[in-house]
Design a protein around this motif. Structure first.
Motif, PDB file in Angstrom:
ATOM      1  N   LYS A  71       0.799  -1.232   0.000  1.00  0.00           N
ATOM      2  CA  LYS A  71       0.000   0.000   0.000  1.00  0.00           C
ATOM      3  C   LYS A  71       0.833   1.284   0.000  1.00  0.00           C
ATOM      4  O   LYS A  71       0.484   2.265  -0.612  1.00  0.00           O
ATOM      5  N   GLY A  72       1.968   1.262   0.713  1.00  0.00           N
ATOM      6  CA  GLY A  72       2.784   2.473   0.772  1.00  0.00           C
ATOM      7  C   GLY A  72       2.119   3.532   1.632  1.00  0.00           C
ATOM      8  O   GLY A  72       1.496   3.206   2.631  1.00  0.00           O
ATOM      9  N   PRO A  73       2.198   4.800   1.223  1.00  0.00           N
ATOM     10  CA  PRO A  73       2.779   5.280  -0.030  1.00  0.00           C
ATOM     11  C   PRO A  73       4.296   5.398   0.038  1.00  0.00           C
ATOM     12  O   PRO A  73       4.879   5.559   1.106  1.00  0.00           O
ATOM     13  N   PHE A  74       4.895   5.322  -1.140  1.00  0.00           N
ATOM     14  CA  PHE A  74       6.340   5.439  -1.294  1.00  0.00           C
ATOM     15  C   PHE A  74       6.668   6.500  -2.338  1.00  0.00           C
ATOM     16  O   PHE A  74       5.907   6.707  -3.273  1.00  0.00           O
ATOM     17  N   THR A  75       7.834   7.112  -2.164  1.00  0.00           N
ATOM     18  CA  THR A  75       8.423   7.945  -3.206  1.00  0.00           C
ATOM     19  C   THR A  75       9.681   7.213  -3.639  1.00  0.00           C
ATOM     20  O   THR A  75      10.537   6.907  -2.804  1.00  0.00           O
ATOM     21  N   VAL A  76       9.775   6.906  -4.929  1.00  0.00           N
ATOM     22  CA  VAL A  76      10.922   6.167  -5.450  1.00  0.00           C
ATOM     23  C   VAL A  76      11.681   7.044  -6.443  1.00  0.00           C
ATOM     24  O   VAL A  76      11.096   7.578  -7.383  1.00  0.00           O
ATOM     25  N   PHE A  77      12.975   7.188  -6.196  1.00  0.00           N
ATOM     26  CA  PHE A  77      13.873   7.844  -7.151  1.00  0.00           C
ATOM     27  C   PHE A  77      14.454   6.699  -7.977  1.00  0.00           C
ATOM     28  O   PHE A  77      15.313   5.949  -7.505  1.00  0.00           O
ATOM     29  N   ALA A  78      13.934   6.527  -9.191  1.00  0.00           N
ATOM     30  CA  ALA A  78      14.193   5.337 -10.010  1.00  0.00           C
ATOM     31  C   ALA A  78      15.312   5.571 -11.021  1.00  0.00           C
ATOM     32  O   ALA A  78      15.102   6.240 -12.039  1.00  0.00           O
ATOM     33  N   SER A 172      -0.447   3.962  -7.910  1.00  0.00           N
ATOM     34  CA  SER A 172      -1.507   3.726  -6.929  1.00  0.00           C
ATOM     35  C   SER A 172      -0.960   3.733  -5.503  1.00  0.00           C
ATOM     36  O   SER A 172      -1.701   3.997  -4.558  1.00  0.00           O
ATOM     37  N   ASN A 173       0.331   3.467  -5.343  1.00  0.00           N
ATOM     38  CA  ASN A 173       0.928   3.418  -4.004  1.00  0.00           C
ATOM     39  C   ASN A 173       2.087   4.409  -3.828  1.00  0.00           C
ATOM     40  O   ASN A 173       2.986   4.180  -3.033  1.00  0.00           O
ATOM     41  N   GLY A 174       2.045   5.510  -4.570  1.00  0.00           N
ATOM     42  CA  GLY A 174       3.065   6.524  -4.383  1.00  0.00           C
ATOM     43  C   GLY A 174       3.400   7.278  -5.652  1.00  0.00           C
ATOM     44  O   GLY A 174       2.558   7.466  -6.516  1.00  0.00           O
ATOM     45  N   VAL A 175       4.654   7.685  -5.749  1.00  0.00           N
ATOM     46  CA  VAL A 175       5.114   8.478  -6.886  1.00  0.00           C
ATOM     47  C   VAL A 175       6.552   8.086  -7.215  1.00  0.00           C
ATOM     48  O   VAL A 175       7.342   7.794  -6.322  1.00  0.00           O
ATOM     49  N   ILE A 176       6.855   8.070  -8.507  1.00  0.00           N
ATOM     50  CA  ILE A 176       8.212   7.797  -8.985  1.00  0.00           C
ATOM     51  C   ILE A 176       8.771   9.072  -9.595  1.00  0.00           C
ATOM     52  O   ILE A 176       8.071   9.797 -10.300  1.00  0.00           O
ATOM     53  N   HIS A 177      10.057   9.310  -9.328  1.00  0.00           N
ATOM     54  CA  HIS A 177      10.825  10.347 -10.008  1.00  0.00           C
ATOM     55  C   HIS A 177      11.981   9.612 -10.685  1.00  0.00           C
ATOM     56  O   HIS A 177      12.772   8.947  -9.997  1.00  0.00           O
ATOM     57  N   VAL A 178      12.083   9.704 -11.987  1.00  0.00           N
ATOM     58  CA  VAL A 178      13.173   9.059 -12.722  1.00  0.00           C
ATOM     59  C   VAL A 178      14.434   9.889 -12.516  1.00  0.00           C
ATOM     60  O   VAL A 178      14.407  11.115 -12.643  1.00  0.00           O
ATOM     61  N   VAL A 179      15.549   9.206 -12.186  1.00  0.00           N
ATOM     62  CA  VAL A 179      16.813   9.904 -11.946  1.00  0.00           C
ATOM     63  C   VAL A 179      17.905   9.383 -12.878  1.00  0.00           C
ATOM     64  O   VAL A 179      17.846   8.246 -13.343  1.00  0.00           O
ATOM     65  N   ASP A 180      18.907  10.238 -13.124  1.00  0.00           N
ATOM     66  CA  ASP A 180      19.936   9.904 -14.118  1.00  0.00           C
ATOM     67  C   ASP A 180      21.213   9.308 -13.547  1.00  0.00           C
ATOM     68  O   ASP A 180      22.141   9.022 -14.279  1.00  0.00           O
TER      69      ASP A 180
END
Length: 186
Positions: A71-78, A172-180
């Motif tokens: 369920k999270g929520p999570f923030t993922v720096f992907a 649905s369980n958070g947000v992703i930010h794509v990182v370089d």
């Protein structure tokens, strides 16, 4: 007659709900050539991104799939595949070996925050911090966020930096930010 009216209303409500979900899903950017649907969790979206095959393999090797599907929520720096390619040759192969699971888990959870922090929330913390904001990661480490012009920059504990190339990919369980770049804890 009444039953028919109730059935018609129920069908109409389902149609409106489906249209609203479809509209919400279409508001996310494409990542790795694939649509990122708000109705899917972090893992179910990531597996569709051609730019995140290394990250997905690492998440599986670390045994983090169920956690990131929760369920999270999570923030993922992907980090993208290109971000992993910046690491010294052989690093990824070494990290995904079973005997290095603890180290891999620490690196991956260093890219995760408990809670949902979209770019607006992060920018607000940066303003309140007079130019930078510190975040505690799921691994217990610290990431420092700042702005460089319009770019959101993350600095890891080793002094390395990563730029958010695609922000606010809602799940649905958070947000992703794509990182370089891959962020590294102490």
């Amino acid at each position: 007659m009444l039953l028919l009216a109730v059935a018609s209303i129920a069908i109409a409500n389902q149609s409106v709900s489906a249209q609203m979900m479809s509209k919400m899903d279409s508001e996310n950017p494409l990542v790795g050539g694939a649509p990122m649907l708000r109705s899917r969790d972090i893992v179910d979206n990531a597996v569709n991104s051609a730019d995140h095959t290394t990250l997905v393999a690492a998440v599986k090797a670390a045994g983090l799939v169920e956690t990131l599907k929760s369920k999270g929520p999570f923030t993922v720096f992907a980090p993208t595949n290109e971000a992993f390619d910046k690491l010294p040759a052989g690093t990824v192969g070494m990290l995904i070996k079973p005997e290095n699971k603890e180290m891999l888990t620490k690196i991956l959870t260093y890219h995760v925050l408990a809670g949902k922090f979209d770019s607006k929330a992060i920018a607000s913390r940066i303003r309140k911090g007079h130019g930078s904001a510190r975040f505690t990661t799921v691994s217990g480490g610290t990431l420092t966020a700042s702005m460089n012009g319009s770019d959101l920059i993350l600095r890891d504990e080793k002094g390395g930096t990563s730029r958010v190339s695609t922000a606010n990919v809602y799940q649905s369980n958070g947000v992703i930010h794509v990182v370089d770049s891959v962020l590294l804890p102490n």
